[in-house]
Design a protein around this motif. Structure first.
Motif, PDB file in Angstrom:
ATOM      1  N   HIS A   1      -4.432 -10.658 -23.343  1.00 24.75           N
ATOM      2  CA  HIS A   1      -3.539 -10.887 -23.560  1.00 24.75           C
ATOM      3  C   HIS A   1      -1.884  -9.772 -22.808  1.00 24.75           C
ATOM      4  O   HIS A   1      -1.807  -8.631 -23.445  1.00 24.75           O
ATOM      5  N   ALA A   2      -0.524 -10.531 -22.802  1.00 19.31           N
ATOM      6  CA  ALA A   2       0.269  -9.629 -22.121  1.00 19.31           C
ATOM      7  C   ALA A   2       0.971  -8.795 -23.643  1.00 19.31           C
ATOM      8  O   ALA A   2       1.499  -8.299 -23.284  1.00 19.31           O
ATOM      9  N   SER A   3       0.797  -8.886 -24.632  1.00 19.90           N
ATOM     10  CA  SER A   3       1.078  -8.617 -25.586  1.00 19.90           C
ATOM     11  C   SER A   3       0.663  -7.238 -25.712  1.00 19.90           C
ATOM     12  O   SER A   3       0.570  -6.151 -26.140  1.00 19.90           O
ATOM     13  N   ALA A   4      -0.601  -6.770 -25.526  1.00 26.93           N
ATOM     14  CA  ALA A   4      -1.423  -5.903 -25.006  1.00 26.93           C
ATOM     15  C   ALA A   4      -0.509  -4.796 -24.470  1.00 26.93           C
ATOM     16  O   ALA A   4      -0.319  -3.511 -24.739  1.00 26.93           O
ATOM     17  N   VAL A   5      -0.269  -4.837 -23.040  1.00 21.97           N
ATOM     18  CA  VAL A   5       1.020  -4.677 -22.434  1.00 21.97           C
ATOM     19  C   VAL A   5       2.114  -3.838 -23.305  1.00 21.97           C
ATOM     20  O   VAL A   5       2.762  -2.907 -23.153  1.00 21.97           O
ATOM     21  N   GLU A   6       2.515  -5.385 -23.607  1.00 23.62           N
ATOM     22  CA  GLU A   6       3.925  -4.865 -24.544  1.00 23.62           C
ATOM     23  C   GLU A   6       3.676  -3.742 -25.079  1.00 23.62           C
ATOM     24  O   GLU A   6       4.795  -3.329 -25.848  1.00 23.62           O
ATOM     25  N   ASN A   7       2.264  -3.447 -26.204  1.00 25.11           N
ATOM     26  CA  ASN A   7       2.605  -2.879 -27.357  1.00 25.11           C
ATOM     27  C   ASN A   7       2.432  -2.186 -27.034  1.00 25.11           C
ATOM     28  O   ASN A   7       2.866  -0.457 -27.237  1.00 25.11           O
ATOM     29  N   LEU A   8       1.781  -1.753 -25.699  1.00 23.05           N
ATOM     30  CA  LEU A   8       0.960   0.275 -25.155  1.00 23.05           C
ATOM     31  C   LEU A   8       2.808   0.578 -24.467  1.00 23.05           C
ATOM     32  O   LEU A   8       2.900   1.570 -24.683  1.00 23.05           O
ATOM     33  N   ARG A   9       3.600  -0.541 -23.873  1.00 26.42           N
ATOM     34  CA  ARG A   9       4.303   0.270 -23.629  1.00 26.42           C
ATOM     35  C   ARG A   9       5.674   0.817 -24.485  1.00 26.42           C
ATOM     36  O   ARG A   9       6.156   1.271 -24.518  1.00 26.42           O
TER      37      ARG A   9
ATOM     38  N   GLU B   1      -4.156  -5.762 -31.901  1.00 27.23           N
ATOM     39  CA  GLU B   1      -4.418  -5.248 -32.470  1.00 27.23           C
ATOM     40  C   GLU B   1      -5.738  -4.269 -31.895  1.00 27.23           C
ATOM     41  O   GLU B   1      -5.898  -2.625 -32.279  1.00 27.23           O
ATOM     42  N   VAL B   2      -6.169  -3.730 -31.215  1.00 29.46           N
ATOM     43  CA  VAL B   2      -6.952  -3.300 -29.308  1.00 29.46           C
ATOM     44  C   VAL B   2      -5.596  -2.295 -29.021  1.00 29.46           C
ATOM     45  O   VAL B   2      -6.550  -1.388 -29.200  1.00 29.46           O
ATOM     46  N   SER B   3      -4.339  -2.609 -28.728  1.00 33.44           N
ATOM     47  CA  SER B   3      -3.781  -2.125 -27.153  1.00 33.44           C
ATOM     48  C   SER B   3      -3.268  -0.682 -28.878  1.00 33.44           C
ATOM     49  O   SER B   3      -3.474   0.248 -28.571  1.00 33.44           O
ATOM     50  N   ASP B   4      -3.327  -1.094 -29.817  1.00 34.76           N
ATOM     51  CA  ASP B   4      -2.638  -0.414 -30.815  1.00 34.76           C
ATOM     52  C   ASP B   4      -3.378   0.940 -31.218  1.00 34.76           C
ATOM     53  O   ASP B   4      -3.426   2.112 -31.450  1.00 34.76           O
ATOM     54  N   LYS B   5      -5.016   0.355 -31.614  1.00 37.42           N
ATOM     55  CA  LYS B   5      -6.333   1.148 -31.317  1.00 37.42           C
ATOM     56  C   LYS B   5      -6.347   2.214 -30.416  1.00 37.42           C
ATOM     57  O   LYS B   5      -6.776   3.454 -30.568  1.00 37.42           O
ATOM     58  N   LEU B   6      -6.237   2.046 -29.945  1.00 34.32           N
ATOM     59  CA  LEU B   6      -6.141   2.648 -28.258  1.00 34.32           C
ATOM     60  C   LEU B   6      -5.475   3.929 -27.712  1.00 34.32           C
ATOM     61  O   LEU B   6      -5.371   4.666 -27.761  1.00 34.32           O
ATOM     62  N   ALA B   7      -3.858   2.479 -28.532  1.00 38.25           N
ATOM     63  CA  ALA B   7      -2.755   4.266 -28.429  1.00 38.25           C
ATOM     64  C   ALA B   7      -2.198   4.674 -29.540  1.00 38.25           C
ATOM     65  O   ALA B   7      -2.276   6.002 -29.113  1.00 38.25           O
ATOM     66  N   ARG B   8      -3.462   4.692 -30.917  1.00 34.72           N
ATOM     67  CA  ARG B   8      -3.473   6.104 -31.882  1.00 34.72           C
ATOM     68  C   ARG B   8      -4.269   6.622 -31.046  1.00 34.72           C
ATOM     69  O   ARG B   8      -4.291   7.683 -31.638  1.00 34.72           O
TER      70      ARG B   8
END
Length: 407
Positions: free
Chosen positions: A20-28, A306-313
């Motif tokens: 989902h695009a929310s992952a890319v938005e969150n990572l950026r 949720e998952v993108s936040d874990k990767l970013a952290r």
């Protein structure tokens, strides 16, 4: 053991399978710009080539990160499974390489639970059959074999996050709820625990919510399906291998079971172009859905975040809280000049040798966090001074070191 990653590689993240695009938005939003999106699952040499210089990869259920694949990716630092299950990843090899694996155990709970309740209502009312006959021009108004869900018994096998949510929703439409789980679980609402065989004999609807793996393969085999009432229906939205499909097919075709709904299968197509094959095709009393239990806009958006936040952290601060295969260290924002992430074999003397190197270099440790899990140890060390390449080389060269990075 790996050397410190090049900073430009540390930030490369590859997302597969239409995450989902929310992952890319969150990572950026968190400063990660080097993001590659691949809209399908990959395998073999193509997968390895695509991930060759990635620090993180995000997958769903159709990309398999086997031990062979992982060993070919020495720069890979973390894996995000944008789903509940992680059986598509060799977790032991990942841990041995110092790679934490994250998933989303809660984000699609509501979506799966709603699908199960909807299918229970449809099957008990015999809607799939009525629908098929209406499309074929047949006007079948018979009420025979069609029931309300009120006062019917729902049997839940696997009373985890989704199973418990299904039970709450089921009670809201008037069902009685019982459950079986090999672990002791606190019942929610009026649900009551039962032995597996008793649950199978007494329930009008059986729904499965168990993890994959060797312990649950063919959990519902021919013998256990045979314990169910002829008027009962079976729903599986957990893992494809937990139901013996041939035994289920025989029970349905011989009228020993009233109906079934499946969202997962022992073998699933790798893409939309591949034909979906199952012996259950063509049965009017069976609902077949293409692994869409969590495929709602809400669930996919939540999972992406949720998952993108874990990767970013993890990439930014070394946080491993909620990793499924790794010692868990809670999030601590990096507020010092240097943070060293040291993954090592869990054996005596590692931290002492590490701290001796800091002292030898005249460096003061501001904070240090250590957690272990089985044979693995993970230490985060904060130092408010620059770390020289020579010191990093010594830290990475420790006899017990698996991976050493600086963030």
């Amino acid at each position: 053991m790996s050397n410190p990653s090049n900073p430009s590689n540390m930030n490369k993240i590859v997302l597969l399978e239409k995450i989902h695009a929310s992952a890319v938005e969150n990572l950026r939003a968190q400063g990660f710009e080097n993001i590659v999106q691949v809209p399908r699952a990959l395998s073999g040499p193509e997968l390895i080539e695509t991930l060759s210089d990635a620090a993180a990869v995000g997958i769903r259920s159709n990309t398999h990160l086997t031990g062979e694949v992982l060993r070919a990716l020495p720069k890979l630092r973390t894996i995000g499974c944008f789903c509940i299950g992680t059986n598509q990843v060799d977790l032991n090899t990942a841990a041995a390489m110092g790679i934490p694996v994250f998933n989303a155990p809660y984000s699609n709970t509501r979506s799966v639970a709603e699908l199960v309740i909807a299918e229970a209502i449809l099957l008990l009312r015999r809607i799939p059959e009525k629908n098929a006959r209406s499309h074929a021009g047949r006007w079948d108004k018979s009420a025979q074999g069609a029931y309300e869900v009120r006062n019917k018994t729902l049997g839940i096998i696997g009373y985890g996050n989704i199973g418990a949510q299904v039970g709450i929703l089921a009670e809201s439409v008037g069902m009685r709820v019982c459950y079986y789980d090999p672990e002791s679980k606190l019942p929610l609402g009026n649900a009551k625990p039962l032995p597996l065989e008793e649950l199978l004999r007494s329930a009008d609807v059986i729904t499965l919510h168990v993890p994959g793996g060797p312990t649950t393969v063919n959990l519902l085999n021919g013998e256990r399906i045979g314990l169910m009432k002829p008027s009962a229906v079976l729903i599986n939205a957990s893992r494809g291998g937990v139901v013996d499909i041939d035994a289920l097919n025989a029970s349905l075709r011989e009228g020993r079971l009233a109906g079934a709904a499946l969202d997962v299968y022992p073998t699933e197509p790798k893409s939309e172009k591949e034909e979906f094959i199952t012996p259950l095709r063509g049965l009017e009393n069976v609902i077949l859905t293409p692994h869409i239990g969590g495929s709602t806009e809400e669930a996919q958006e939540n999972i992406g975040r949720e998952v993108s936040d874990k990767l970013a952290r993890f990439l930014a601060a070394g946080t491993t809280r909620s990793a499924v295969n790794f010692p868990e260290v809670a999030h601590q924002a990096k507020e010092v000049l240097s943070r060293i992430l040291h993954v090592h074999r869990n054996e005596p003397g590692v931290i002492a040798r590490m701290n001796a190197l800091f002292a030898e270099g005249g460096l003061n440790i501001v904070a240090q966090h250590l957690q272990t899990k089985g044979a693995l140890g993970y230490a985060i060390t904060d130092v408010d001074s620059p770390i020289s390449p020579e010191l990093m080389k010594k830290l990475c060269s420790d006899s017990a070191a698996i991976r050493c990075n600086m963030v």
